[in-house]
Design a protein around this motif. Structure first.
Motif, short mmCIF file in Angstrom:
data_model
loop_
_atom_site.label_atom_id
_atom_site.label_comp_id
_atom_site.label_asym_id
_atom_site.label_seq_id
_atom_site.Cartn_x
_atom_site.Cartn_y
_atom_site.Cartn_z
N VAL A 189 5.60 -2.77 -11.19
CA VAL A 189 4.52 -1.86 -10.80
C VAL A 189 3.28 -2.65 -10.41
O VAL A 189 2.58 -2.30 -9.45
CB VAL A 189 4.20 -0.87 -11.93
CG1 VAL A 189 2.95 -0.06 -11.60
CG2 VAL A 189 5.37 0.07 -12.16
N GLY A 190 2.99 -3.72 -11.13
CA GLY A 190 1.86 -4.57 -10.77
C GLY A 190 2.01 -5.12 -9.36
O GLY A 190 1.05 -5.16 -8.58
N LEU A 191 3.23 -5.57 -9.03
CA LEU A 191 3.50 -6.07 -7.68
C LEU A 191 3.33 -4.95 -6.65
O LEU A 191 2.76 -5.17 -5.57
CB LEU A 191 4.92 -6.62 -7.62
CG LEU A 191 5.39 -7.18 -6.28
CD1 LEU A 191 4.52 -8.34 -5.84
CD2 LEU A 191 6.86 -7.60 -6.36
N LEU A 192 3.81 -3.75 -6.98
CA LEU A 192 3.69 -2.60 -6.08
C LEU A 192 2.22 -2.27 -5.82
O LEU A 192 1.83 -2.01 -4.67
CB LEU A 192 4.41 -1.39 -6.68
CG LEU A 192 4.28 -0.07 -5.91
CD1 LEU A 192 4.91 -0.20 -4.54
CD2 LEU A 192 4.94 1.07 -6.69
N VAL A 193 1.42 -2.28 -6.87
CA VAL A 193 -0.02 -1.99 -6.72
C VAL A 193 -0.68 -3.05 -5.85
O VAL A 193 -1.47 -2.74 -4.95
CB VAL A 193 -0.71 -1.93 -8.10
CG1 VAL A 193 -2.22 -1.82 -7.93
CG2 VAL A 193 -0.19 -0.75 -8.90
N GLY A 194 -0.36 -4.32 -6.11
CA GLY A 194 -0.95 -5.41 -5.34
C GLY A 194 -0.63 -5.31 -3.85
O GLY A 194 -1.51 -5.44 -3.00
N VAL A 195 0.65 -5.07 -3.55
CA VAL A 195 1.07 -4.95 -2.14
C VAL A 195 0.40 -3.74 -1.49
O VAL A 195 -0.08 -3.81 -0.35
CB VAL A 195 2.60 -4.83 -2.06
CG1 VAL A 195 3.03 -4.48 -0.63
CG2 VAL A 195 3.27 -6.13 -2.50
N SER A 196 0.33 -2.62 -2.21
CA SER A 196 -0.30 -1.41 -1.67
C SER A 196 -1.78 -1.63 -1.38
O SER A 196 -2.29 -1.18 -0.34
CB SER A 196 -0.14 -0.24 -2.66
OG SER A 196 1.22 0.05 -2.89
N LEU A 197 -2.47 -2.31 -2.27
CA LEU A 197 -3.89 -2.59 -2.05
C LEU A 197 -4.09 -3.49 -0.83
O LEU A 197 -5.02 -3.27 -0.04
CB LEU A 197 -4.48 -3.25 -3.30
CG LEU A 197 -4.69 -2.33 -4.51
CD1 LEU A 197 -5.05 -3.16 -5.75
CD2 LEU A 197 -5.82 -1.32 -4.23
N LEU A 198 -3.22 -4.47 -0.68
CA LEU A 198 -3.34 -5.37 0.47
C LEU A 198 -3.06 -4.63 1.78
O LEU A 198 -3.77 -4.83 2.78
CB LEU A 198 -2.36 -6.54 0.32
CG LEU A 198 -2.72 -7.58 -0.75
CD1 LEU A 198 -1.58 -8.60 -0.91
CD2 LEU A 198 -4.02 -8.32 -0.38
N LEU A 199 -2.04 -3.77 1.78
CA LEU A 199 -1.67 -3.05 3.01
C LEU A 199 -2.69 -1.99 3.41
O LEU A 199 -2.80 -1.63 4.59
CB LEU A 199 -0.29 -2.40 2.83
CG LEU A 199 0.90 -3.35 2.71
CD1 LEU A 199 2.18 -2.57 2.47
CD2 LEU A 199 1.03 -4.23 3.95
N THR A 200 -3.42 -1.46 2.42
CA THR A 200 -4.40 -0.40 2.70
C THR A 200 -5.83 -0.93 2.77
O THR A 200 -6.78 -0.14 2.83
CB THR A 200 -4.33 0.70 1.64
OG1 THR A 200 -4.61 0.12 0.35
CG2 THR A 200 -2.96 1.35 1.63
N GLY A 201 -5.96 -2.25 2.77
CA GLY A 201 -7.30 -2.82 2.84
C GLY A 201 -8.11 -2.63 1.58
O GLY A 201 -9.35 -2.54 1.63
N GLY A 202 -7.44 -2.53 0.46
CA GLY A 202 -8.14 -2.40 -0.82
C GLY A 202 -8.51 -0.99 -1.19
O GLY A 202 -9.49 -0.77 -1.94
N ASN A 203 -7.76 0.00 -0.71
CA ASN A 203 -8.03 1.40 -1.06
C ASN A 203 -7.86 1.60 -2.56
O ASN A 203 -6.77 1.45 -3.10
CB ASN A 203 -7.06 2.31 -0.29
CG ASN A 203 -7.41 3.78 -0.45
OD1 ASN A 203 -8.04 4.19 -1.42
ND2 ASN A 203 -7.01 4.58 0.52
N ARG A 204 -8.93 2.01 -3.24
CA ARG A 204 -8.92 2.12 -4.70
C ARG A 204 -7.96 3.20 -5.20
O ARG A 204 -7.55 3.19 -6.35
CB ARG A 204 -10.34 2.42 -5.21
CG ARG A 204 -11.40 1.43 -4.77
CD ARG A 204 -11.31 0.14 -5.50
NE ARG A 204 -11.82 0.22 -6.84
CZ ARG A 204 -11.91 -0.82 -7.67
NH1 ARG A 204 -11.52 -2.02 -7.27
NH2 ARG A 204 -12.37 -0.69 -8.90
N ALA A 205 -7.61 4.13 -4.33
CA ALA A 205 -6.68 5.19 -4.72
C ALA A 205 -5.32 4.62 -5.09
O ALA A 205 -4.56 5.24 -5.86
CB ALA A 205 -6.53 6.21 -3.60
N CYS A 206 -4.99 3.43 -4.58
CA CYS A 206 -3.71 2.80 -4.90
C CYS A 206 -3.59 2.47 -6.38
O CYS A 206 -2.47 2.32 -6.89
CB CYS A 206 -3.53 1.52 -4.07
SG CYS A 206 -3.38 1.80 -2.29
#
Length: 211
Positions: free
Chosen positions: A44-61
Motif C-alpha cells: 500500500v505504501g508503494l501504491l500511495v507513492g506511485v499514485s502521488l507521483l502520477l497525480t503530481g502530489g495530489n493529497r487525496a491519494c
C-alpha cells in the motif's frame, strides 16, 4: 497441597519453554499475521507513492493508506479462522498473553492516532505526516518489545531502525522540513520490511526447525 518452588535452573527452563512455544505460535498463527501486515503495509505504501507521483502530489491519494486497515483487517480474520484449530492445540502461555496484549495495544493506539488525525483534518489541518510518524514509531516499538520478549535479534534490530526513522521524520515535521515522496515513502516501506517482513520469515524458519 503445597506449591512446588522452582530452582534457578528449572525457572530458566520454564521461561525458555514458554518462549519457544510462543515462537511456534507465531509460525502457525501470529507469525503469518506479522508477514501479512508487513506485506500489505509495504505494498500500500508503494501504491500511495506511485499514485502521488502520477497525480503530481495530489493529497487525496493519501486516503489510499486506509487500504492497510481494510485489506489487512480482512486478511487477519481469514488467517485467524484458518489457523484457529492448530493454534488451539498448543497451550496458551504467559508469554503468548504478553504478545497478544502488546500487539492489541499497538493496534488500538494506531486506531486512536488515526481517528485523532482525521479529526484535525475536519478543521482544515493536514495531518497525514503525523499519521506516518505514528506508523514508524508504533511499529518500531511493537517490534522491539516483541523482539526482547522472544529474544529475537531481527525484531529488535528492525524495530530500532523504525524508531530511529520515526524520530527523524518527527523532527522533520516539527522543524518544517518537507517530507517528499521520493524519500519518505521508500523509508516507510523499508521500515515495514525491517520490522515485520524480515523478522516474520526468520521466525517462520526457526519455528519450522523446531517442529
Amino acid at each position: 497441597m503445597e506449591d512446588k518452588r522452582l530452582n534457578n535452573q528449572e525457572s530458566l527452563e520454564l521461561i525458555t519453554s514458554m518462549i519457544n512455544k510462543t515462537k511456534r505460535h507465531l509460525h502457525i498463527g501470529q507469525g503469518n499475521l506479522l508477514l501479512w501486515w508487513g506485506y500489505v503495509s509495504a505494498i500500500v505504501g508503494l501504491l500511495v507513492g506511485v499514485s502521488l507521483l502520477l497525480t503530481g502530489g495530489n493529497r487525496a491519494c493519501n486516503w489510499l493508506w486506509f487500504l492497510i486497515w481494510i485489506v489487512g483487517g480482512i486478511g487477519m480474520m481469514v488467517i485467524n479462522r484458518k489457523d484457529k484449530d492448530r493454534i488451539e492445540k498448543e497451550p496458551f502461555t504467559y508469554v503468548d498473553r504478553i504478545t497478544s496484549n502488546l500487539w492489541g495495544t499497538i493496534g488500538w493506539m494506531f486506531a486512536l492516532g488515526t481517528l485523532i488525525s482525521i479529526g484535525f483534518m475536519f478543521f482544515g489541518k493536514d495531518s497525514w505526516e503525523v499519521m506516518l510518524v505514528f506508523a514508524f514509531l508504533l511499529a518500531g516499538f511493537g517490534s522491539t518489545m516483541q523482539g526482547f520478549i522472544l529474544q529475537e535479534k531481527s525484531m529488535v534490530a528492525g524495530g530500532a531502525f523504525s524508531l530511529v526513522a520515526g524520530t527523524f521524520v518527527l523532527c522533520c515535521v516539527l522543524s518544517g522540513v518537507k517530507l517528499t515522496i521520493t524519500w519518505v515513502i521508500p523509508l516507510f516501506i523499508l521500515c515495514f520490511v525491517a520490522t515485520m517482513i524480515i523478522p516474520g520469515h526468520v521466525l517462520n524458519a526457526k519455528a519450522k526447525k523446531q517442529c
